[in-house]
Design a protein around this motif. Structure first.
Motif, mmCIF file in Angstrom:
data_model
loop_
_atom_site.group_PDB
_atom_site.id
_atom_site.type_symbol
_atom_site.label_atom_id
_atom_site.label_comp_id
_atom_site.label_asym_id
_atom_site.label_seq_id
_atom_site.Cartn_x
_atom_site.Cartn_y
_atom_site.Cartn_z
ATOM 1 N N GLU A 18 -31.518 16.144 6.694
ATOM 2 C CA GLU A 18 -30.519 16.780 7.552
ATOM 3 C C GLU A 18 -29.121 16.178 7.464
ATOM 4 N N CYS A 103 -30.900 19.702 14.824
ATOM 5 C CA CYS A 103 -32.341 19.898 14.980
ATOM 6 C C CYS A 103 -32.827 19.355 16.335
ATOM 7 N N THR A 156 -32.042 24.136 9.857
ATOM 8 C CA THR A 156 -31.874 24.734 8.528
ATOM 9 C C THR A 156 -30.423 24.746 8.077
#
Length: 197
Positions: A18, A103, A156
């Protein structure tokens, strides 16, 4: 921006993928990335990589940092072990120092009350609703959102997350910021010439 040190939180089940774009490009543009763990004991990422934190969370002061980055991890939803990182995010924001969360870290910030009055995003709105937070009216269905020194993004969207960090810290601006995003998000080869000029 006079402070050139960015702090990356690392903890067990840290989502490796990430923040790769973010930290790599910050380092290439003169920032130092230091890792912050619950302690200085090694942690193991979601990808099975062992990482040795540079410092423990209780030694981190907002005045020593340009930005605190919080990534996703299973632990955000499994227990309260990472709540101290959300509390540190509050201290950063109270001191006027930016925070970037992606996230599962967005759920940690929601539980801390930091999303109650700021525009924000996450994986999906009902994921944050499950935290019991009161910020649902400020949820945005977007790749990444910046509001008053706080960046949020869903799991994502590591490239959109990086774009928001670069904009906030002045790493890239205007046409170059757009070109960076087009190159890494859209694989638009025409953006390379702009970025390298």
């Amino acid at each position: 921006m006079t402070r050139r040190t960015v702090h990356l939180a690392v903890y067990d089940t840290f989502a490796d993928w990430e923040t790769g774009h973010t930290t790599a490009h910050l380092t290439q543009h003169g920032f130092t990335v230091r890792t912050v763990g619950p302690t200085t004991d090694p942690v193991t990422t979601m990808g099975g990589v062992r990482a040795q934190p540079d410092l423990a969370l209780d030694a981190l002061n907002p005045e020593d940092s340009a930005l605190l980055i919080l990534t996703g991890a299973h632990l955000w939803d499994a227990c309260d072990d990472l709540a101290p990182f959300a509390a540190k995010a509050r201290a950063f924001l109270d001191a006027g120092v930016p925070v970037a969360a992606i996230c599962g870290a967005t759920a940690g910030l929601a539980r801390e009350g930091l999303l109650n009055d700021r525009a924000h995003t996450s994986a999906v709105s009902f994921y944050l609703d499950a935290t019991g937070y009161r910020g649902g009216d400020h949820y945005r269905d977007a790749d990444a959102v910046t509001d008053r020194n706080l960046i949020t993004a869903g799991p994502t969207e590591p490239v959109a997350f990086a774009r928001e960090v670069f904009a906030l810290l002045g790493v890239y601006e205007g046409e170059k910021l757009d070109a960076w995003y087009r190159l890494f998000h859209d694989s638009d080869a025409s953006a390379y010439e702009i970025l390298s000029s």
